[in-house]
Design an enzyme around this catalytic site. Structure first.
Site, mmCIF file in Angstrom:
data_model
loop_
_atom_site.group_PDB
_atom_site.id
_atom_site.type_symbol
_atom_site.label_atom_id
_atom_site.label_comp_id
_atom_site.label_asym_id
_atom_site.label_seq_id
_atom_site.Cartn_x
_atom_site.Cartn_y
_atom_site.Cartn_z
ATOM 1 N N CYS A 1 -32.928 8.255 9.925
ATOM 2 C CA CYS A 1 -33.501 6.966 9.545
ATOM 3 C C CYS A 1 -33.710 6.084 10.782
ATOM 4 O O CYS A 1 -34.538 6.383 11.617
ATOM 5 C CB CYS A 1 -32.623 6.286 8.496
ATOM 6 S SG CYS A 1 -33.455 4.938 7.610
ATOM 7 N N HIS B 1 -32.690 10.759 4.591
ATOM 8 C CA HIS B 1 -31.239 10.983 4.694
ATOM 9 C C HIS B 1 -30.860 12.279 3.970
ATOM 10 O O HIS B 1 -30.481 12.242 2.788
ATOM 11 C CB HIS B 1 -30.467 9.821 4.061
ATOM 12 C CG HIS B 1 -30.394 8.584 4.881
ATOM 13 N ND1 HIS B 1 -29.311 8.257 5.661
ATOM 14 C CD2 HIS B 1 -31.296 7.585 5.047
ATOM 15 C CE1 HIS B 1 -29.530 7.098 6.258
ATOM 16 N NE2 HIS B 1 -30.740 6.676 5.904
ATOM 17 N N GLU C 1 -28.199 13.968 4.168
ATOM 18 C CA GLU C 1 -26.776 13.963 3.787
ATOM 19 C C GLU C 1 -26.554 13.256 2.453
ATOM 20 O O GLU C 1 -25.534 13.477 1.788
ATOM 21 C CB GLU C 1 -25.939 13.314 4.902
ATOM 22 C CG GLU C 1 -25.880 11.802 4.913
ATOM 23 C CD GLU C 1 -27.170 11.140 5.409
ATOM 24 O OE1 GLU C 1 -27.268 9.896 5.337
ATOM 25 O OE2 GLU C 1 -28.079 11.860 5.868
#
Length: 422
Positions: free
Chosen positions: A130, A251, A253
């Site tokens: 990001c 993102h 994750e």
């Protein structure tokens, strides 16, 4: 007792984000990042976002990898955003709509840009998520859109616009991206791609993005509106050799099924897995050159030259201490030391005077003195120039010469051992 570098776990620096809690500043890093870094075998080292830390980054050495993620908009002045066509009214609308992001944090900018540039200079593995991807692009000379909705989305009819942030469905919002074939991202997600398609759905939490991608970087994915959603440096990507420079706008994750830890795709944690693989390889490579100092190996010719120079200095020392003149037959032996000193352009006048006392300067001393005077002038001019440089510029210059010194030492060692350096 100082620790041996060989037993230090691979260290990944992560800069915290500052927030306000109960009227006080707190620093935090998302736990998903930390879990993945630890799970794949590296140690996350949190760099706190506090004033002055950008001057203390040397204290975090050894640095084996850097992960940058989350945070406010980067200061627009750092990528020449004054050329934007947005009106003052539009800029004010952006500030109101994205109040938490548009509150610029110059200290965090300074810390993260210096870390990014350090990674680029030393080929330290770098993963930007990001904001971290935007930091990488700016550090490489790229630019950003101040606001995607104002500068991209409004150019499309409403049915074709891509929504890059949804405050009402922050964690659940997804949009499609098109993966570039043969890129690392394609390799990680290839088992999840439908036949004949190169699309995956990713989360999205940003109102800015890459406008002009830096020259050294190559896209890995695009949103349907053309916004670059992932990129890497192909010349600095070889995880097995400790090379990894990459930025992802989304993102991975946090791409997980609701109320579970199950990822949307098996490829989601791959960026972290391969990044840590590169971090481990980089640490091993760093240990080879820094952990155990080894005496330099000289070939026979260089050993002989060193003996001649040492003998020349010994003769000069004897002349100085005894006051005896040199026998003409020994003059050539003394000259070897003088010629060596003439080639050493780093000598100062103080060294020159001392060496003249011990009789090391013979015959063509005029040329030698001229060189010393030229070096003194060059040094004076260099100091004047550096005196006008900022602390950040001096730090960048020091990092550059530190890197060049490491490269020079490594190449010299290989040449002395007869190893091809190509």
């Amino acid at each position: 007792m100082a620790s041996d570098l060989s037993v230090i776990l691979p260290r990944v620096l992560i800069v915290s984000r500052r927030s306000v809690r109960k009227n006080k500043f707190v620093d935090f890093v998302g736990e998903y990042h930390l879990d993945l870094i630890v799970g794949y075998g590296a140690l996350p080292v949190i760099v706190p976002r506090v004033s002055g830390v950008h001057m203390l980054l040397d204290s975090f050495e050894p640095i084996h990898g850097v992960l940058l993620c989350e945070g406010e908009d980067i200061d627009p002045s750092l990528y020449e955003a004054e050329t934007t066509n947005l009106s003052p009214e539009e800029l004010e609308q952006i500030r109101r709509l994205h109040a938490s992001d548009t509150a610029i944090d110059k200290e965090k900018d300074s810390i993260e840009l210096r870390l990014a540039k350090l990674c680029l200079e030393r080929n330290i593995p770098y993963l930007g998520i990001c904001r971290g991807s935007q930091v990488l692009n700016v550090a490489c000379g790229g630019t950003l859109y101040l606001d995607i909705e104002k500068e991209i989305s409004n150019k499309f009819v409403e049915s074709q616009r891509v929504k890059h942030i949804d405050y009402d469905n922050y964690d659940g919002h997804r949009h499609v991206i098109n993966v570039v074939e043969s890129s690392p991202l394609h390799h990680w997600y290839k088992d999840s791609l439908e036949e004949g398609k190169m699309e995956i759905s990713v989360n999205s939490y940003h109102h800015q993005g890459v406008k002009r991608l830096a020259q050294r970087l190559v896209p890995m994915a695009y949103a349907p509106d053309g916004l670059i959603e992932g990129f890497y440096d192909p010349d600095a990507y070889n995880p097995e050799e400790g090379k990894f420079i990459m930025g992802l706008q989304f993102h991975p994750e946090r791409m997980r099924q609701p109320d579970t830890n199950q990822f949307d795709y098996p490829g989601c944690p791959k960026a972290y897995q391969v990044f840590v693989k590169a971090v481990i390889a980089y640490k091993k490579k760093l240990n080879i050159t820094t952990s155990v100092p080894k005496p330099m190996k000289l070939n026979q010719e260089m050993k002989n030259k060193r003996k001649v120079i040492q003998w020349s200095f010994s003769l000069a020392r004897n002349m100085f201490t005894t006051g005896q003149e040199l026998h003409p037959s020994k003059e050539s032996e003394l000259k070897a030391g003088a010629e060596f000193l003439q080639c050493n352009t780093a000598l100062s006048f103080q060294q020159k005077n001392r060496l003249e006392q011990i009789g090391a300067t013979v015959r063509n001393g005029g040329s030698y003195i001229e060189r010393l005077q030229l070096n003194e002038e060059n040094e004076r001019q260099a100091k004047n120039v550096m005196g006008k440089m900022s602390i950040e510029q001096l730090s960048d210059l020091l990092s550059f010469y530190h890197m060049m010194g490491q490269i020079c030492s490594e190449v010299l060692e290989r040449k002395l051992n007869g190893i091809n350096c190509q």
